[in-house]
Design a protein around this motif. Sequence first.
Motif, PDB file in Angstrom:
ATOM      1  N   SER A  53       0.841  -1.186   0.000  1.00  0.00           N
ATOM      2  CA  SER A  53       0.000   0.000   0.000  1.00  0.00           C
ATOM      3  C   SER A  53       0.879   1.240   0.000  1.00  0.00           C
ATOM      4  O   SER A  53       1.985   1.245   0.544  1.00  0.00           O
ATOM      5  CB  SER A  53      -0.898   0.005   1.242  1.00  0.00           C
ATOM      6  N   LEU A  54       0.367   2.316  -0.612  1.00  0.00           N
ATOM      7  CA  LEU A  54       1.081   3.595  -0.607  1.00  0.00           C
ATOM      8  C   LEU A  54       0.615   4.506   0.527  1.00  0.00           C
ATOM      9  O   LEU A  54       1.088   5.635   0.637  1.00  0.00           O
ATOM     10  CB  LEU A  54       0.892   4.307  -1.949  1.00  0.00           C
ATOM     11  N   ARG A  55      -0.286   4.012   1.353  1.00  0.00           N
ATOM     12  CA  ARG A  55      -0.769   4.839   2.457  1.00  0.00           C
ATOM     13  C   ARG A  55       0.165   4.796   3.664  1.00  0.00           C
ATOM     14  O   ARG A  55       0.863   3.822   3.892  1.00  0.00           O
ATOM     15  CB  ARG A  55      -2.176   4.399   2.885  1.00  0.00           C
ATOM     16  N   TYR A  56       0.149   5.888   4.404  1.00  0.00           N
ATOM     17  CA  TYR A  56       0.863   6.029   5.672  1.00  0.00           C
ATOM     18  C   TYR A  56       2.373   5.843   5.521  1.00  0.00           C
ATOM     19  O   TYR A  56       3.026   5.192   6.315  1.00  0.00           O
ATOM     20  CB  TYR A  56       0.269   5.075   6.718  1.00  0.00           C
ATOM     21  N   LEU A  57       2.910   6.451   4.480  1.00  0.00           N
ATOM     22  CA  LEU A  57       4.359   6.437   4.255  1.00  0.00           C
ATOM     23  C   LEU A  57       4.988   7.795   4.569  1.00  0.00           C
ATOM     24  O   LEU A  57       6.198   7.964   4.394  1.00  0.00           O
ATOM     25  CB  LEU A  57       4.657   6.075   2.800  1.00  0.00           C
TER      26      LEU A  57
END
Length: 385
Positions: free
Chosen positions: A72-76
């Motif tokens: 996932s590309l979230r919360y990076l």
Amino acid sequence: MAGIYAVSSIPDNHQLTQLGRQLFFETTLSANGKQSCASCHSPDHAYGPPDGKSAQLGGLDGKQMGNRAVPSLRYLQTVPPFSEHFRDNDGNDSEDAGPTGGFTWDGRAASLHEQASIPLLASNEMANASADQVVKQLEGSASANAFMAVFGKDIFQHPAQAFDKLVLALEVFQQNPADFYPYSSKYDDWLRGKAELSRQEMRGLQVFNNPDKGNCAACHLSERQADGAFPAFSDFGLIALGVPRNRQLEINRNTAFHDMGLCGPVRQDMQKAEYCGLFRTPSLRNVATRKVFFHNGVFHDLRKAVEFYASRDTQPEKWYPVASNGQPVMFDDLPTVYHGNINRDAPFSGKKGASPALNAQEINDLLAFLGTLTDADARPARSGP
């Protein structure tokens, strides 16, 4: 002054975000003209994979299997730069957390900017032969006018700079809070005092945090930071878990091949024996929406992934091939010489034949808690009144 800087003003964050959003869905950025960033990082699936394939398909023909599961590309937004000797900002500078940070499964990308460029040129992803090819395709796309409106009418006369600006727009979009770190889960509302966790979810949180049980919070931090920031549910460290070899991956048809993460073969600058088998810890936010788990996508069910943690060492025959002598071939996706790198902390380290670290009720409770980490836009739509 003529040229690419002949624009009315420096693009603001909103302009870059909107352009980046458009480019994220632009299929002409791929060599086959059919694949966009969103093809693998679906907004409808928390910017993770849209299905349960172990790895997504790409390449010139759109049929080449990737080598790793799509993260996932979230919360990076809080991922630190890669360091071999990371120290948390917790007042205890003497504690060395070891290899930590960087983007992608092996931490080789130093920034979101670098990470955003990798799929464009990967042969089994968007498969462009060069940055110039990407720019040429962008120039002929429906997004060309929007790109020139932000970066100047002459931008395509300077391919190297155009490619950098393309990646910049993608990078800025991927830092837009509403899309990539909304903090809209039930757990976030609980932290805000605006929601209640059920009894089962609370029991699951206790299992998650208990160092003698799930011990999940050792790597997937679950509490607010000292400055009040909400948890990312990852310390972004690199760790060797010894997950089983995924024989569904095309690259694993070569029995001599081993993806060893930090020490290679994709990453080439950290070829140290003690780093072999280490992969970066992903965030567990939205994990209940995923259908593929671990770097090689070997599991396709969250319960199975949790059960692996609970019984990897106590019931290895459940997870690994069994040899002719009746013994399981443990850690079959990592050469034996590197087995000393594999993590043995709880919930691992149980003796073969002993009871698993978690019983069925504790697993059910833990799964219930993990369901509270799903963002509002990733929750299944309710039917009926």
